[in-house]
Design a protein around this motif. Structure first.
Motif, short mmCIF file in Angstrom:
data_model
loop_
_atom_site.label_atom_id
_atom_site.label_comp_id
_atom_site.label_asym_id
_atom_site.label_seq_id
_atom_site.Cartn_x
_atom_site.Cartn_y
_atom_site.Cartn_z
N ARG A 1 0.86 -1.38 -0.33
CA ARG A 1 -0.19 0.54 -0.26
C ARG A 1 0.97 1.38 0.12
NH1 ARG A 1 -2.01 0.41 4.76
NH2 ARG A 1 -2.88 2.15 3.92
N THR B 1 -6.91 4.30 -2.74
CA THR B 1 -7.32 3.26 -2.17
C THR B 1 -7.59 1.83 -3.45
OG1 THR B 1 -8.89 5.08 -1.54
CG2 THR B 1 -10.13 2.72 -0.89
N GLU C 1 -6.14 6.33 10.57
CA GLU C 1 -6.29 6.13 8.95
C GLU C 1 -6.00 5.16 7.79
OE1 GLU C 1 -8.86 7.07 7.41
OE2 GLU C 1 -9.57 8.44 8.86
N ASP C 2 -3.55 4.91 8.21
CA ASP C 2 -3.63 3.93 7.41
C ASP C 2 -3.51 2.71 8.24
OD1 ASP C 2 -0.86 3.47 5.94
OD2 ASP C 2 -0.17 3.00 8.09
N ALA D 1 -6.81 1.68 6.61
CA ALA D 1 -6.75 1.11 5.36
C ALA D 1 -6.21 -0.44 5.39
CB ALA D 1 -6.27 2.15 4.79
N ARG E 1 -8.59 -3.43 6.63
CA ARG E 1 -9.65 -3.55 5.59
C ARG E 1 -9.53 -4.31 4.24
NH1 ARG E 1 -11.29 0.51 1.42
NH2 ARG E 1 -13.91 0.14 1.02
#
Ligand SMILES: NC(=O)c1ccc[n+]([C@@H]2O[C@H](COP(=O)([O-])OP(=O)(O)OC[C@H]3O[C@@H](n4cnc5c(N)ncnc54)[C@H](OP(=O)(O)O)[C@@H]3O)[C@@H](O)[C@H]2O)c1
Length: 338
Positions: free
Chosen positions: A196, A202, A313-314, A317, A320
């Motif tokens: 990533r 995204t 946030e990382d 992500a 997820r």
């Protein structure tokens, strides 16, 4: 903070094996001080300090975890508990006003990281997932090469992480995936994190396949993250292959490879690259201790009132994609993310 020395005062929550690396890192960091260690097993905290700390290092010990997070002198907690305990204890520590560096994976469900995020905001504390590899200067060098347009636009990333699991560590496969067992939560999270890092966007979908242990934990997993427009991240990780911990980025004009992402003592950081116009190079970087650099970075972020490099946030992500990849492997189908 210790006002005289301007050092962040750390407590370690759990007498885990990984303290072999992190405990010395906290002791050696220029802006940190190790003042306490807790374990639920009587005597294990003192044993950890004696085993991994410098001779005669004084730190208080607790035989329960609550006592450490109730210690008013502890500013920050390093949390290396078992995977299924991370979210719960991160939250408890935040609620006692502690800054938290939580070992990867921060949580086994996205909703838990969202809860942590809300609590961290309310208590005004820094919380970071412990992807120590990110603090090794070799990745800054890779990013520098990418930004120089050496290999053009990134089209593909391959991240491969494996080692032969020793029989003594097989208990990692005894836990189910829902309790944090298996290769995905242990090493796959690195592969997905590093993939990533270079796409910075995204993803649209993920497809994975796994070989499972009797417990249902994955032993080996391979997969593809689809970033759209023909941009793919390939990941493979396994507990039953020889050691590999590398990523390779292929662009429109060439490629870059980082040969040892998890730096063990004695490893030489090597980055190699090639371009279609015939240039190639192998760069050997000076050794660096990414555990100490991680502690120094997080301590600095707290001492200077700045957010840490790895945001929640990382963490969300990453979680997820992990959850979607596990679902994909279990169901034998591609999981759409957007
Ligand atoms: N960043 C890295 O390089 C790295 C490397 C390895 C692991 N990790 C991460 O660090 C975390 C800990 O991994 P680990 O392999 O070090 O875990 P571990 O040794 O199995 O320890 C995990 C927890 O289990 C308890 N424990 C330890 N030994 C035990 C025993 N013999 N009997 C009963 N309980 C025991 C400890 O809590 P109490 O002291 O309270 O009993 C400890 O905090 C994991 O989340 C892992 O993903 C990170």
């Amino acid at each position: 903070m210790n006002q005289q020395t301007k050092k962040l005062r750390w407590g370690i929550l759990g007498a885990a094996r990984v303290n072999e690396r992190l405990l010395p890192a906290i002791v050696e960091a220029h802006n940190a001080e190790l003042i306490a260690v807790a374990s639920r097993r009587p005597g294990a905290a003192a044993e950890t300090i004696a085993k991994y700390g410098p001779a005669g290092h004084a730190a208080r010990t607790y035989d329960n975890l609550e006592a450490l997070i109730d210690d008013n002198e502890v500013d920050a907690v390093y949390l290396p508990l078992a995977n299924h305990e991370h979210a719960e204890w991160t939250l408890r520590a935040i609620e006692r006003g502690k800054h938290v560096l939580c070992e990867k994976p921060m949580a086994l469900a996205l909703s838990d990281i969202e809860t942590i995020e809300t609590a961290a905001r309310r208590h005004k504390v820094n919380v970071m997932e412990g992807f120590m590899y990110r603090f090794h200067p070799q990745h800054a060098r890779v990013l520098e090469l990418l930004h120089s347009d050496l290999i053009g636009e990134i089209r593909s990333v391959r991240a491969s992480y494996s080692f032969m699991m020793r029989p003594a560590r097989m208990y990692r496969l005894a836990e189910t995936i829902s309790r944090g067992g298996g290769a995905m939560w242990d090493i796959g999270c690195y592969a997905i994190h590093s993939a990533r890092l270079f796409f910075c966007q995204t993803p649209g979908a993920v497809t994975a396949m796994s070989r499972y242990a009797e417990s249902g934990a994955d032993i080996s997993t391979s997969g593809i993250i689809d970033f759209g427009a023909g941009k793919y991240a390939h990941f493979d990780f396994s507990f039953e292959r020889a050691r590999r911990c590398e990523y390779e980025i292929t662009g429109t004009k060439g490629g870059i490879k980082c040969h040892t992402v998890w730096q063990l003592p004695g490893d030489v950081p090597i980055i190699s690259w090639w371009t279609e116009d015939g240039r190639q190079s192998e760069e050997r970087l000076p050794p660096a201790n990414h555990f100490r650099l991680e502690i120094e970075h997080f301590s600095d972020s707290v001492l200077q009132g700045k957010p840490p490099l790895l945001s929640l946030e990382d963490a969300k992500a990453n979680c997820r994609i992990i959850v979607a990849a596990l679902q994909s492997a279990a169901q034998g189908q591609t999981i759409r993310l957007i």
